[in-house]
Design a protein around this motif. Structure first.
Motif, short mmCIF file in Angstrom:
data_model
loop_
_atom_site.label_atom_id
_atom_site.label_comp_id
_atom_site.label_asym_id
_atom_site.label_seq_id
_atom_site.Cartn_x
_atom_site.Cartn_y
_atom_site.Cartn_z
N LYS A 159 -7.47 11.84 47.94
CA LYS A 159 -7.79 11.37 46.60
C LYS A 159 -8.74 10.16 46.74
CE LYS A 159 -4.96 13.54 43.53
NZ LYS A 159 -4.33 14.57 44.31
N CYS A 160 -9.66 9.98 45.77
CA CYS A 160 -10.56 8.82 45.90
C CYS A 160 -10.39 7.86 44.72
CB CYS A 160 -12.01 9.25 46.07
SG CYS A 160 -12.66 10.15 44.70
N VAL A 161 -10.40 6.59 45.06
CA VAL A 161 -10.16 5.51 44.10
C VAL A 161 -11.41 4.65 44.02
CG1 VAL A 161 -8.72 3.52 43.54
CG2 VAL A 161 -7.72 5.47 44.77
N ASN A 162 -12.01 4.57 42.83
CA ASN A 162 -13.18 3.71 42.63
C ASN A 162 -12.67 2.31 42.30
OD1 ASN A 162 -15.59 2.50 41.83
ND2 ASN A 162 -16.34 4.34 40.81
N PHE A 163 -12.79 1.39 43.26
CA PHE A 163 -12.26 0.03 43.10
C PHE A 163 -13.39 -0.88 42.63
CE2 PHE A 163 -11.02 -4.08 45.40
CZ PHE A 163 -10.27 -4.54 44.32
N ILE A 164 -13.29 -1.33 41.39
CA ILE A 164 -14.36 -2.13 40.78
C ILE A 164 -14.04 -3.62 40.92
CG2 ILE A 164 -15.49 -2.68 38.59
CD1 ILE A 164 -14.92 0.29 37.79
N PRO A 165 -14.84 -4.36 41.70
CA PRO A 165 -14.53 -5.78 41.89
C PRO A 165 -15.25 -6.69 40.90
CG PRO A 165 -16.13 -5.11 43.51
CD PRO A 165 -15.93 -3.94 42.58
N ILE A 166 -15.87 -6.10 39.84
CA ILE A 166 -16.52 -6.93 38.82
C ILE A 166 -15.78 -6.72 37.49
CG2 ILE A 166 -18.77 -6.88 39.96
CD1 ILE A 166 -19.66 -4.83 37.83
N SER A 167 -16.20 -7.44 36.46
CA SER A 167 -15.41 -7.45 35.22
C SER A 167 -15.49 -6.12 34.48
CB SER A 167 -15.89 -8.57 34.30
OG SER A 167 -17.19 -8.31 33.82
N ALA A 168 -14.39 -5.79 33.80
CA ALA A 168 -14.35 -4.59 32.95
C ALA A 168 -15.38 -4.70 31.82
CB ALA A 168 -12.94 -4.41 32.38
N ALA A 169 -15.60 -5.92 31.32
CA ALA A 169 -16.57 -6.12 30.24
C ALA A 169 -17.96 -5.66 30.66
CB ALA A 169 -16.61 -7.59 29.83
N CYS A 170 -18.32 -5.96 31.90
CA CYS A 170 -19.65 -5.58 32.41
C CYS A 170 -19.76 -4.05 32.52
CB CYS A 170 -19.86 -6.23 33.78
SG CYS A 170 -21.47 -5.85 34.47
N ILE A 171 -18.73 -3.42 33.06
CA ILE A 171 -18.75 -1.95 33.19
C ILE A 171 -18.79 -1.30 31.81
CG2 ILE A 171 -17.38 0.05 33.95
CD1 ILE A 171 -18.64 -1.41 36.27
N ALA A 172 -18.02 -1.86 30.86
CA ALA A 172 -17.85 -1.22 29.55
C ALA A 172 -19.16 -1.12 28.77
CB ALA A 172 -16.81 -1.97 28.72
N ILE A 173 -20.08 -2.05 28.97
CA ILE A 173 -21.35 -1.92 28.24
C ILE A 173 -22.46 -1.33 29.11
CG2 ILE A 173 -22.27 -4.25 28.64
CD1 ILE A 173 -23.26 -4.07 25.65
N SER A 174 -22.39 -1.55 30.43
CA SER A 174 -23.49 -1.11 31.30
C SER A 174 -23.39 0.35 31.69
CB SER A 174 -23.52 -1.95 32.58
OG SER A 174 -23.48 -3.31 32.29
N PHE A 175 -22.16 0.88 31.76
CA PHE A 175 -21.98 2.25 32.27
C PHE A 175 -21.11 3.04 31.30
CE2 PHE A 175 -22.64 -0.55 35.88
CZ PHE A 175 -23.73 0.06 36.49
N VAL A 176 -21.76 3.87 30.50
CA VAL A 176 -21.05 4.72 29.54
C VAL A 176 -21.65 6.11 29.63
CG1 VAL A 176 -20.53 5.07 27.09
CG2 VAL A 176 -20.64 2.75 27.99
N ASN B 68 -19.48 -12.16 32.55
CA ASN B 68 -18.31 -12.99 32.88
C ASN B 68 -18.38 -14.32 32.14
OD1 ASN B 68 -17.91 -10.93 34.72
ND2 ASN B 68 -18.56 -12.12 36.49
N THR B 69 -19.60 -14.87 32.07
CA THR B 69 -19.80 -16.17 31.42
C THR B 69 -19.46 -16.08 29.93
OG1 THR B 69 -21.46 -16.88 33.01
CG2 THR B 69 -21.56 -17.89 30.84
N ARG B 70 -19.91 -15.00 29.28
CA ARG B 70 -19.60 -14.83 27.85
C ARG B 70 -18.10 -14.67 27.64
NH1 ARG B 70 -24.95 -13.63 26.56
NH2 ARG B 70 -25.64 -15.62 27.38
N LEU B 71 -17.47 -13.93 28.53
CA LEU B 71 -16.02 -13.73 28.44
C LEU B 71 -15.31 -15.08 28.49
CD1 LEU B 71 -13.86 -11.37 28.51
CD2 LEU B 71 -13.83 -11.69 30.98
N MET B 72 -15.73 -15.92 29.43
CA MET B 72 -15.08 -17.23 29.63
C MET B 72 -15.41 -18.20 28.49
SD MET B 72 -13.45 -17.46 32.66
CE MET B 72 -13.72 -18.99 33.54
N SER B 73 -16.68 -18.22 28.06
CA SER B 73 -17.12 -19.25 27.11
C SER B 73 -16.83 -18.88 25.66
CB SER B 73 -18.62 -19.52 27.27
OG SER B 73 -18.89 -19.96 28.58
#
Length: 447
Positions: A129-146, A370-375
């Motif tokens: 089985k293969c697991v795609n381990f994403i080490p960056i924010s979910a927010a970034c993936i959610a808008i960049s890759f759909v 990430n910056t927008r998420l934090m700020s």
């Protein structure tokens, strides 16, 4: 107890990807699972000291093939400037034969990957089985890759995207133009990541529901894949290694909470003018400071790139350092009052779990999310205003630091309160270990 499994781990050849994957390997090994970690030889000296379970975690060295355009001996992103990373992706793709051979012999149950988009095919061929381990924010993936969208659509949120302030503004969409660049053999960066997300068995994100739940749910609905969260996946504090003496002694000279620490991660190499603007911005704050960045482009040492007269003017209160530092231990020192960061995902978590005020100067695409998420969503940090040139002026850097460091400002006090609340909730009653336990249980069921 679930069944014990053997997992292969094959992260992108960048420290910001290999390190969190190594932390994950430690968590799995702690629960009795076996890990084979595939990596280039040059990364071994950085990762070996992080291996807490050498009997359970074995490193397998891959030979990195030469690629036209990639400098001789380059094996990780630390060896090359950002524009050459596409050639490194080609080199990674050309290790496929070696990877298939070691998978065939090792018979893993699971293969973790992030950038090697062909791993799902290899996994299927050998019954893993293969697991795609994403080490960056979910927010970034959610808008960049759909699914069904292209990089050109990034300025507009996708249908169903969570109501959110975590979006790109104006010229910042340019910072994601690299999504369309060739990145490896016959594939763009966008296609590479998209293929991995569409073809994997499970998506794993290094985040938690409390902070990015709505983005994780959105990704799960778009890709019709189970999204499992690991939590922040930070290492346990290592009390056996104290802060290096030179920093311990230097920081001890200053009042608690008075020093500004600035670091832009292990990968970023600035233009000389950008580097000087940061140094002058720190000087302008009037506060003691420690800047840890690599020498800028065209300079072999930090000293030769410093602004004229700078060292003389700040010698009692400021240090600019071009080497590696123990960031978590520096952030934990009582004298540090402010962390100025590029907001890479690792630094984001470290800043959230610190007691410092947070000032952000994002450099590349995911750092802006990430910056927008934090700020704007968590309201724990301030983002430095960007100039028309795309960089940050010394006045804006200094102004942002002062706005959070001055004891009596409403902004500084509000951020301090919010930050303290988030830190407390993240560290309370075993949230972080709870994530890991649930995550490992889900993997055990998967195999």
């Amino acid at each position: 107890m679930g069944s014990k499994f053997h997992a292969f781990m094959f992260p992108w050849f960048a420290i910001g990807h290999m390190t969190p994957t190594m932390h994950l390997a430690n968590k799995l090994a702690e629960k009795g699972h076996k890990i084979t970690f595939l990596l280039p030889k040059k990364a071994l000296k950085q990762l070996e000291p992080l291996n807490l379970f050498p009997k359970s975690i074995v490193f397998h060295i891959l030979t990195i093939p030469s690629v036209d355009g990639l400098p001789d001996g380059a094996e990780t992103t630390a060896d090359i400037p950002f524009p050459l990373t596409g050639f490194l992706a080609s080199a990674m793709d050309r290790t496929r034969g070696q990877v298939e051979e070691v998978v065939r012999l090792g018979k893993p149950d699971l293969i973790f990957f992030d950038s090697a988009h062909w791993i799902p095919e290899v996994a299927r061929e050998y019954g893993a089985k293969c697991v795609n381990f994403i080490p960056i924010s979910a927010a970034c993936i959610a808008i960049s890759f759909v699914p069904g969208r292209s990089p050109d659509d990034l300025a507009v949120p996708p249908p169903g995207y969570p109501s959110s302030k975590v979006l790109l503004q104006g010229q910042e969409t340019k910072s994601l133009s690299f999504l369309s660049y060739p990145y490896g053999d016959g594939v763009t960066f966008y296609e590479r990541i998209m293929t991995g997300l569409v073809k994997c068995d499970v998506i794993t994100i290094r985040t938690c529901q409390e902070i990015e739940g709505k983005y994780c749910d959105f990704i799960e609905s778009q890709f019709q894949r189970k999204v499992l969260l690991t939590g922040p996946m930070l290492p346990e504090p290592d009390n056996s290694k104290p802060l290096e003496d030179q920093w311990h002694q230097w920081l001890n000279r200053f009042e608690p909470g008075s020093v500004v620490y600035c670091s832009l991660g292990s990968e970023i190499i600035l233009e000389k003018e950008e580097f000087q603007e940061i140094c002058l911005g720190m000087e302008l704050t009037g506060l003691p400071f420690l800047v840890a960045v690599k020498p800028p482009k065209g300079a072999s040492t930090i000293q030769e790139a410093l602004p004229k007269g700078f060292e003389e003017r700040v010698k009692e209160r400021g240090v600019v350092w071009g080497g590696w530092v123990q960031q978590p231990l520096i952030l934990a020192h009582p004298s540090i009052g402010c962390f100025v960061s590029h907001c890479g995902f690792g630094s984001m978590w470290e800043s959230l779990l610190s007691d410092c005020q947070i000032v952000l100067i994002p450099h590349l695409g995911d750092q802006i999310f990430n910056t927008r998420l934090m700020s704007e969503e968590l309201e724990v940090s301030v983002e430095v205003k960007r100039e028309e040139t795309g960089w940050f002026s010394k006045e804006n850097i200094s102004g942002a630091v002062r706005s959070v460091m001055d004891k009596d400002t409403e902004l500084g006090n509000r951020l301090r309160r919010n930050h303290a609340n988030w830190k407390e909730s993240l560290l309370s009653s075993g949230i972080i270990s709870g994530y890991v336990n649930k995550y490992v249980e889900a993997l055990e069921k998967l195999v």
